[in-house]
Enzyme design. Structure first.
Site, PDB file in Angstrom:
ATOM      1  CG  ASP A  68      10.921  65.590  45.891  1.00 16.07           C
ATOM      2  OD1 ASP A  68      11.854  64.955  46.410  1.00 16.07           O
ATOM      3  OD2 ASP A  68      10.187  66.373  46.524  1.00 16.07           O
ATOM      4  CG  ASP A  77       9.531  62.444  51.595  1.00 17.42           C
ATOM      5  OD1 ASP A  77       8.840  61.798  52.391  1.00 17.42           O
ATOM      6  OD2 ASP A  77      10.722  62.187  51.343  1.00 17.42           O
ATOM      7  CG  ASP A 124       6.965  68.524  47.723  1.00 20.19           C
ATOM      8  OD1 ASP A 124       8.005  67.863  47.488  1.00 20.19           O
ATOM      9  OD2 ASP A 124       6.488  68.657  48.862  1.00 20.19           O
TER      10      ASP A 124
END
Length: 371
Positions: A121, A123, A315
């Site tokens: 991922d 961000d 996240d």
């Protein structure tokens, strides 16, 4: 998964029907309301007013916004705040979702004689979560770590951002890129960078292409209705739209939820999911980050679960779809980036991007020493 078609649109047939509550899968939030309200299935004349239904939907969305967007910040600078290990709840959680750094030897031991494929991922994983989404830049040392690991293993970025935006952030040609939560996949960024000079797109898979006009329309509507809310911002990520409320006063969150709900009443083929301080408006199709990982593994010739160990690091709630795929395949590892206890399908955890970088560097050192 049948990938014989060049660019299939895989739709959920139930979601394409009447937008009544309870019809869509539980992970989808339908926000269109039938005119005149909703009547009970028994036809006993018991009806709920449109306003009350809308209030239920808005309050449900508000609850989701609060639960997925903790205000408390942890370890902005290491050593200046309490470490999460000091939290009893975190200590209990870490026994169920242990540190990928502490478990590194166990992870690579399972990869002996196999090929590791890495999915990341962006961000909150490769860059810190910041107040201004346009300033979520990678540090030079993180970029070097990603470049080095991509030279050793097949690697891809899988982000909710538009593919173009995340490519601008990462600036590396050694990886594949999947933007818009996997709805815009480019399997060769090197070819893309070369062909953009000729005005061509290379190796693209876009299962939601037919939704582009609708996404543009809803993006403009959301931008207009939220323009009066201080701190709110709308980001068009090509195949999805992000409504950021990180900088919105919490007393105005319900207004954000209400406005998003009102706009989506006119778009029954779109749904809204929630992430970290963001609402994501997406097409109602059977496609997510988990499907994107499966597609990338197959298209890159890495679908042999006996010889390939996929590792996915992320996240956000949207990353849970990828964690779930790896768990159900009984092959590979999901690694959740979090400093707070969360329900997750991931096997392991890392606290923040600095630990992600340490894990990537460890993979590179292990690979070089194992050759």
């Amino acid at each position: 998964m049948d990938l014989s078609n060049g660019s299939p649109v895989i739709t959920d047939p139930m979601a394409m029907g009447q937008p009544l509550m309870g019809v869509l899968p539980s992970n989808m939030m339908p926000f269109s309301i039938m005119p005149g309200g909703y009547s009970s299935a028994g036809g006993a004349g018991v009806s709920v007013s449109r306003r009350k239904i809308e209030e239920v939907l808005v309050n449900g969305l508000l609850d989701a916004m609060k639960s997925s967007s903790p205000r408390k910040k942890h370890n902005v600078v290491f050593g200046q705040e309490n470490l999460p290990e000091e939290d009893p709840a975190y200590s209990a959680w870490i026994t169920k979702c242990p540190s990928a750094l502490a478990s590194f030897k166990q992870i690579v031991a399972s990869a002996q004689g196999k090929k590791i494929a890495l999915f990341l991922d962006y961000d909150g994983t490769l860059s810190p979560i910041v107040d201004d989404p346009d300033k979520a830049v990678m540090s030079p040392v993180m970029r070097a770590a990603v470049r080095n690991v991509a030279k050793q293993f097949p690697a891809a970025i899988v982000s909710g951002r538009s593919r173009k935006k995340v490519l601008e952030f990462v600036k590396l040609k050694e990886l594949c890129y999947a933007g818009s939560h996997g709805m815009d996949i480019m399997t060769s960024s090197a070819n893309y960078i070369h062909n953009t000079e000729k005005g061509k797109e290379a190796n693209l898979f876009q299962p939601a292409r037919e939704f582009l006009p609708m996404i543009d329309e809803v993006s403009k509507s959301l931008l207009e209705v939220t323009s009066g809310i201080e701190g709110a911002s709308v980001e068009n990520n090509k195949f999805c739209v992000s409504v950021h409320y990180r900088n919105v006063d919490e007393k105005d969150w319900k207004l954000v939820a209400r406005l998003v709900n009102e706009v989506l009443e006119g778009f029954p083929r779109l749904k809204v999911t929630n992430g970290r301080m963001v609402l994501e408006v997406r097409p109602v199709i059977d496609w997510d980050k988990g499907k994107a990982v499966e597609f990338l593994l197959q298209s890159l010739g890495l679908s042999d679960s006996e010889n390939v160990i996929p590792i996915y690091i992320g996240d956000d709630r949207t990353d849970e779809d990828a964690f779930k795929v790896l768990r159900e395949r009984n092959c590979g590892y999901g690694i959740l980036v979090s400093q707070v206890p969360k329900e997750t399908e991931a096997f392991y955890s890392l606290r923040d991007p600095s630990e992600v970088m340490e894990f990537l560097n460890s993979l590179v050192r292990w690979k070089k020493h194992s050759i």
